[in-house]
Design a protein around this motif. Sequence first.
Motif, PDB file in Angstrom:
ATOM      1  N   PHE A   1       0.568  -1.009  -0.420  1.00 17.64           N
ATOM      2  CA  PHE A   1      -0.407  -0.282  -0.051  1.00 17.64           C
ATOM      3  C   PHE A   1       0.873   1.471  -0.336  1.00 17.64           C
ATOM      4  O   PHE A   1       1.738   1.756   1.105  1.00 17.64           O
ATOM      5  N   THR A   2       0.652   2.048  -1.231  1.00 12.49           N
ATOM      6  CA  THR A   2       1.058   3.584  -0.669  1.00 12.49           C
ATOM      7  C   THR A   2       0.825   4.713   0.008  1.00 12.49           C
ATOM      8  O   THR A   2       1.588   5.090  -0.334  1.00 12.49           O
ATOM      9  N   GLY A   3      -0.266   4.228  -0.494  1.00 11.90           N
ATOM     10  CA  GLY A   3      -1.459   5.705   0.625  1.00 11.90           C
ATOM     11  C   GLY A   3      -2.104   5.950   0.286  1.00 11.90           C
ATOM     12  O   GLY A   3      -2.935   6.850   0.149  1.00 11.90           O
ATOM     13  N   GLN A   4      -2.654   5.774  -1.566  1.00 12.69           N
ATOM     14  CA  GLN A   4      -3.002   6.180  -2.063  1.00 12.69           C
ATOM     15  C   GLN A   4      -3.678   4.508  -2.703  1.00 12.69           C
ATOM     16  O   GLN A   4      -5.142   4.543  -3.517  1.00 12.69           O
ATOM     17  N   ASN A   5      -2.620   3.576  -3.073  1.00 10.33           N
ATOM     18  CA  ASN A   5      -2.892   1.845  -3.705  1.00 10.33           C
ATOM     19  C   ASN A   5      -2.438   1.320  -3.278  1.00 10.33           C
ATOM     20  O   ASN A   5      -1.495   1.443  -2.881  1.00 10.33           O
ATOM     21  N   PHE A   6      -2.835  -0.275  -3.974  1.00  9.12           N
ATOM     22  CA  PHE A   6      -1.337  -1.423  -3.570  1.00  9.12           C
ATOM     23  C   PHE A   6      -1.005  -1.577  -5.295  1.00  9.12           C
ATOM     24  O   PHE A   6      -1.655  -1.220  -6.173  1.00  9.12           O
ATOM     25  N   THR A   7       0.530  -0.994  -4.770  1.00  8.52           N
ATOM     26  CA  THR A   7       1.284  -0.884  -6.675  1.00  8.52           C
ATOM     27  C   THR A   7       2.761  -2.153  -6.411  1.00  8.52           C
ATOM     28  O   THR A   7       2.719  -2.748  -5.106  1.00  8.52           O
ATOM     29  N   ASP A   8       3.024  -2.328  -7.152  1.00 11.19           N
ATOM     30  CA  ASP A   8       4.251  -2.726  -6.937  1.00 11.19           C
ATOM     31  C   ASP A   8       5.100  -2.051  -7.975  1.00 11.19           C
ATOM     32  O   ASP A   8       5.871  -2.973  -8.388  1.00 11.19           O
ATOM     33  N   PHE A   9       4.391  -1.580  -7.609  1.00 11.88           N
ATOM     34  CA  PHE A   9       5.642  -0.065  -8.721  1.00 11.88           C
ATOM     35  C   PHE A   9       6.912   0.032  -7.769  1.00 11.88           C
ATOM     36  O   PHE A   9       8.287  -0.156  -9.057  1.00 11.88           O
ATOM     37  N   PHE A  10       6.847   0.037  -7.124  1.00  7.86           N
ATOM     38  CA  PHE A  10       8.102  -0.078  -6.532  1.00  7.86           C
ATOM     39  C   PHE A  10       9.543  -1.117  -5.948  1.00  7.86           C
ATOM     40  O   PHE A  10      10.210  -0.652  -5.360  1.00  7.86           O
ATOM     41  N   ASN A  11       9.166  -1.566  -6.206  1.00  7.70           N
ATOM     42  CA  ASN A  11       9.185  -3.463  -5.819  1.00  7.70           C
ATOM     43  C   ASN A  11       9.936  -4.258  -7.405  1.00  7.70           C
ATOM     44  O   ASN A  11       9.503  -3.699  -8.598  1.00  7.70           O
ATOM     45  N   SER A  12      10.118  -4.993  -7.300  1.00  5.93           N
ATOM     46  CA  SER A  12      10.492  -6.257  -8.309  1.00  5.93           C
ATOM     47  C   SER A  12       9.166  -6.349  -8.552  1.00  5.93           C
ATOM     48  O   SER A  12       7.638  -6.852  -7.824  1.00  5.93           O
ATOM     49  N   PRO A  13       8.941  -6.896 -10.138  1.00  4.61           N
ATOM     50  CA  PRO A  13       7.038  -7.064 -11.019  1.00  4.61           C
ATOM     51  C   PRO A  13       6.690  -8.031 -10.298  1.00  4.61           C
ATOM     52  O   PRO A  13       7.166  -8.794  -9.923  1.00  4.61           O
ATOM     53  N   LEU A  14       5.433  -7.847  -9.734  1.00  7.20           N
ATOM     54  CA  LEU A  14       4.484  -9.031  -9.713  1.00  7.20           C
ATOM     55  C   LEU A  14       4.100  -9.853 -10.469  1.00  7.20           C
ATOM     56  O   LEU A  14       4.130 -11.539  -9.973  1.00  7.20           O
ATOM     57  N   VAL A  15       4.128  -9.427 -11.649  1.00  7.62           N
ATOM     58  CA  VAL A  15       4.181 -10.614 -12.704  1.00  7.62           C
ATOM     59  C   VAL A  15       4.875 -11.120 -13.555  1.00  7.62           C
ATOM     60  O   VAL A  15       5.350  -9.973 -14.303  1.00  7.62           O
ATOM     61  N   GLU A  16       5.635 -12.309 -14.241  1.00  8.33           N
ATOM     62  CA  GLU A  16       6.826 -12.169 -14.781  1.00  8.33           C
ATOM     63  C   GLU A  16       6.221 -12.243 -16.495  1.00  8.33           C
ATOM     64  O   GLU A  16       4.825 -11.666 -16.880  1.00  8.33           O
ATOM     65  N   TYR A  17       7.029 -10.942 -17.584  1.00 10.89           N
ATOM     66  CA  TYR A  17       6.791 -11.375 -18.862  1.00 10.89           C
ATOM     67  C   TYR A  17       6.644 -12.533 -19.026  1.00 10.89           C
ATOM     68  O   TYR A  17       5.050 -12.677 -20.194  1.00 10.89           O
ATOM     69  N   SER A  18       6.482 -13.324 -19.164  1.00 10.56           N
ATOM     70  CA  SER A  18       6.101 -15.070 -20.089  1.00 10.56           C
ATOM     71  C   SER A  18       4.977 -15.378 -19.835  1.00 10.56           C
ATOM     72  O   SER A  18       4.370 -15.878 -19.970  1.00 10.56           O
ATOM     73  N   GLU A  19       4.276 -14.686 -18.505  1.00 11.62           N
ATOM     74  CA  GLU A  19       3.142 -15.142 -17.671  1.00 11.62           C
ATOM     75  C   GLU A  19       2.311 -14.297 -18.520  1.00 11.62           C
ATOM     76  O   GLU A  19       1.001 -15.209 -18.356  1.00 11.62           O
ATOM     77  N   ILE A  20       2.733 -12.857 -19.075  1.00 13.05           N
ATOM     78  CA  ILE A  20       1.188 -12.591 -19.644  1.00 13.05           C
ATOM     79  C   ILE A  20       1.532 -11.767 -21.292  1.00 13.05           C
ATOM     80  O   ILE A  20       1.566 -11.213 -21.369  1.00 13.05           O
ATOM     81  N   SER A  21       2.764 -12.488 -21.765  1.00 17.91           N
ATOM     82  CA  SER A  21       2.972 -12.478 -22.742  1.00 17.91           C
ATOM     83  C   SER A  21       2.084 -12.361 -23.697  1.00 17.91           C
ATOM     84  O   SER A  21       2.377 -10.958 -24.832  1.00 17.91           O
ATOM     85  N   ASP A  22       1.019 -13.054 -23.912  1.00 20.49           N
ATOM     86  CA  ASP A  22      -1.002 -13.003 -24.792  1.00 20.49           C
ATOM     87  C   ASP A  22      -0.916 -11.671 -24.364  1.00 20.49           C
ATOM     88  O   ASP A  22      -0.804 -10.615 -25.510  1.00 20.49           O
ATOM     89  N   LEU A  23      -1.236 -11.244 -23.626  1.00 20.97           N
ATOM     90  CA  LEU A  23      -1.324  -9.324 -23.507  1.00 20.97           C
ATOM     91  C   LEU A  23      -0.357  -8.799 -23.688  1.00 20.97           C
ATOM     92  O   LEU A  23      -0.837  -7.590 -24.473  1.00 20.97           O
ATOM     93  N   ILE A  24       0.868  -9.109 -23.388  1.00 23.11           N
ATOM     94  CA  ILE A  24       2.123  -7.522 -24.215  1.00 23.11           C
ATOM     95  C   ILE A  24       1.816  -7.953 -25.061  1.00 23.11           C
ATOM     96  O   ILE A  24       1.853  -6.589 -26.119  1.00 23.11           O
ATOM     97  N   GLU A  25       1.620  -8.938 -25.835  1.00 20.14           N
ATOM     98  CA  GLU A  25       1.871  -8.695 -27.697  1.00 20.14           C
ATOM     99  C   GLU A  25       0.430  -8.508 -28.199  1.00 20.14           C
ATOM    100  O   GLU A  25       0.356  -7.293 -28.959  1.00 20.14           O
ATOM    101  N   THR A  26      -0.709  -8.167 -27.507  1.00 24.84           N
ATOM    102  CA  THR A  26      -1.944  -8.373 -27.843  1.00 24.84           C
ATOM    103  C   THR A  26      -1.452  -6.435 -27.504  1.00 24.84           C
ATOM    104  O   THR A  26      -2.644  -5.926 -28.738  1.00 24.84           O
ATOM    105  N   ILE A  27      -1.665  -5.772 -27.033  1.00 25.63           N
ATOM    106  CA  ILE A  27      -1.227  -4.486 -26.185  1.00 25.63           C
ATOM    107  C   ILE A  27      -0.455  -3.614 -27.320  1.00 25.63           C
ATOM    108  O   ILE A  27      -0.694  -3.143 -28.163  1.00 25.63           O
ATOM    109  N   HIS A  28       0.749  -4.518 -28.113  1.00 23.35           N
ATOM    110  CA  HIS A  28       1.777  -4.022 -27.981  1.00 23.35           C
ATOM    111  C   HIS A  28       1.414  -4.109 -29.848  1.00 23.35           C
ATOM    112  O   HIS A  28       1.408  -2.969 -30.768  1.00 23.35           O
ATOM    113  N   SER A  29       0.530  -5.119 -30.475  1.00 22.46           N
ATOM    114  CA  SER A  29      -0.010  -4.876 -31.909  1.00 22.46           C
ATOM    115  C   SER A  29      -0.668  -3.855 -32.433  1.00 22.46           C
ATOM    116  O   SER A  29      -0.667  -3.274 -33.217  1.00 22.46           O
ATOM    117  N   GLN A  30      -1.637  -3.231 -30.871  1.00 19.39           N
ATOM    118  CA  GLN A  30      -2.272  -1.688 -30.913  1.00 19.39           C
ATOM    119  C   GLN A  30      -1.891  -0.771 -30.745  1.00 19.39           C
ATOM    120  O   GLN A  30      -1.537  -0.102 -31.484  1.00 19.39           O
TER     121      GLN A  30
END
Length: 184
Positions: A37-66
Amino acid sequence: MEFKEIFSTPILECQVSTSLADKVEEIILPKLKNLEFTGQNFTDFFNSPLVEYSEISDLIETIHSQACVFWEKIGFKKSKNINYWIQDYKSSNYHEEHNHGVVNLSGNYWIRSNEDAGNFVFKNPNPFISVSHNIIDNPTKYNNDYYEITPKKGKFILFPSFLFHSVKPGGPNCIRTSFAFNFK
């Protein structure tokens, strides 16, 4: 006579398939307990990523294509270099107005949300709009201070990183989890 729109600032709104949205939600939700919790919301912005790229590569590739379509339209340099973070909002959680500098292109993907989730809000980049209320007779797309987007599971937006934006506070039963990102 010709009416011209100059200096416009586009954003892109997209919806992923239901199957991809369900898959991403299934991957992310069990990990939310690890966010800080940062005082505004919960995030991993200041730490290591909560999820690895490989776990969500389909999402990232979909976003990248757009993003490639968006870059082509607005004339920005294309990039595959992405950094991302997860944000989770509960009752009264929000995110103050900010921008991401000039990194290139930013975005937000909604992993889940409900009717109590706070809207995503863009501020008009024209600095004079917010002080021009005394001369505005009729609200139009040219003189609005803000543009709001209602979060929806599976929806994502892309926007130039310099645009100021915020998240309104969530209602008493707020459910709002998002995947925020920058292409550099």
